[in-house]
Design a protein around this motif. Sequence first.
Motif, PDB file in Angstrom:
ATOM      1  N   GLU A 127       0.892  -1.179  -0.123  1.00 40.11           N
ATOM      2  CA  GLU A 127      -0.026  -0.081   0.025  1.00 40.11           C
ATOM      3  C   GLU A 127       1.110   1.274  -0.045  1.00 40.11           C
ATOM      4  O   GLU A 127       1.534   1.561   0.804  1.00 40.11           O
ATOM      5  CB  GLU A 127      -0.836   0.028   1.377  1.00 40.11           C
ATOM      6  N   TYR A 128       0.685   1.879  -1.115  1.00 45.15           N
ATOM      7  CA  TYR A 128       1.374   3.308  -1.118  1.00 45.15           C
ATOM      8  C   TYR A 128       0.922   4.592  -0.185  1.00 45.15           C
ATOM      9  O   TYR A 128      -0.344   4.700  -0.301  1.00 45.15           O
ATOM     10  CB  TYR A 128       1.605   3.776  -2.689  1.00 45.15           C
ATOM     11  N   ILE A 129       1.736   5.291   0.576  1.00 45.47           N
ATOM     12  CA  ILE A 129       1.083   6.149   1.303  1.00 45.47           C
ATOM     13  C   ILE A 129       1.735   7.710   1.166  1.00 45.47           C
ATOM     14  O   ILE A 129       3.206   7.342   0.825  1.00 45.47           O
ATOM     15  CB  ILE A 129       1.153   5.789   2.775  1.00 45.47           C
ATOM     16  N   SER A 130       1.236   8.644   1.458  1.00 46.32           N
ATOM     17  CA  SER A 130       1.887   9.799   1.272  1.00 46.32           C
ATOM     18  C   SER A 130       1.114  11.150   1.909  1.00 46.32           C
ATOM     19  O   SER A 130      -0.162  10.785   2.281  1.00 46.32           O
ATOM     20  CB  SER A 130       1.877  10.177  -0.230  1.00 46.32           C
ATOM     21  N   HIS A 131       1.481  12.234   1.878  1.00 43.05           N
ATOM     22  CA  HIS A 131       0.764  13.262   2.074  1.00 43.05           C
ATOM     23  C   HIS A 131       0.025  13.751   1.213  1.00 43.05           C
ATOM     24  O   HIS A 131       0.836  13.991   0.148  1.00 43.05           O
ATOM     25  CB  HIS A 131       1.642  14.272   2.855  1.00 43.05           C
TER      26      HIS A 131
END
Length: 202
Positions: free
Chosen positions: A37-41
Motif C-alpha cells: 500500500e502506497y502512502i503519502s501526504h
Amino acid sequence: MATDSKGKIGVLIEEHFDPTEYREFNDFFPKHGYEVEYISHLWGNQQLTFGSNPENDQVEYHVTVATEVNDIAPSAYKGIIAIGAYATDRLRYQAKVKKGQKNQAPAVEFLRKSMQTESVKLGTICHSLWLFCADSDLLKGRKVTCAHNIICDVENAGAEVVYDEENEVSVDLVVDGNLITGKHPGVVDQFMNAFLKEIENK
C-alpha cells in the motif's frame, strides 16, 4: 496486489521515486503474500498521482495514492518502507517552519510514531534515509547503510554508516533492530529478502 494477504507493507512515496524499487516491491511482496500500500501526504486531495524518476527521458511508472499518511496508524502495517530517490526529500517538506522546532512534515511525524511501534519493521534503501535525517532523534546511534552521496547527511544526523573498508564503499545491507537499510537499487533483492525475513521473524 494481494487481497487475502498476510498483512500490508506500507511504502512512503512521492514524486521522483525510484523505478527499480517500485517495480520490484510490486512483484516481490505480493508473491510472498503481502499487500503493498502506497502512502503519502495528499495535501487535502482525495488522491494524488506521482511519477518515477525518468529513465532515458521517459517516466515509466506512475502510482495513484489515496492513503493519507495523517490518517493511518503504523500498527496497521507489518512493515514500512521509504522508497528511494528524491521522493523522500519531497516528503520532508514543510509549508511553515519555526526556529528551533523539529520537522513537522506529516511523513516525518509518521516515522516518529513508527519508530515507537515495536511491532513494525522499517526499511530504507539508497536515498530514503534522507527522510529520517529530518529528525536526528530517528537516527542517532543507529547502524545503517545508504547511497554514498548522502553519507554526509546521514552521519550528520547521528547515524553510524557501516563501511566495507577494504573496498572503500558502504556495505550493501545493515539490519539494526527494527531498521533495515539497503545501499542502493542494485541490492534491492537482498534488501527485500532481509526485510521479509525480519517481518516474519517477529
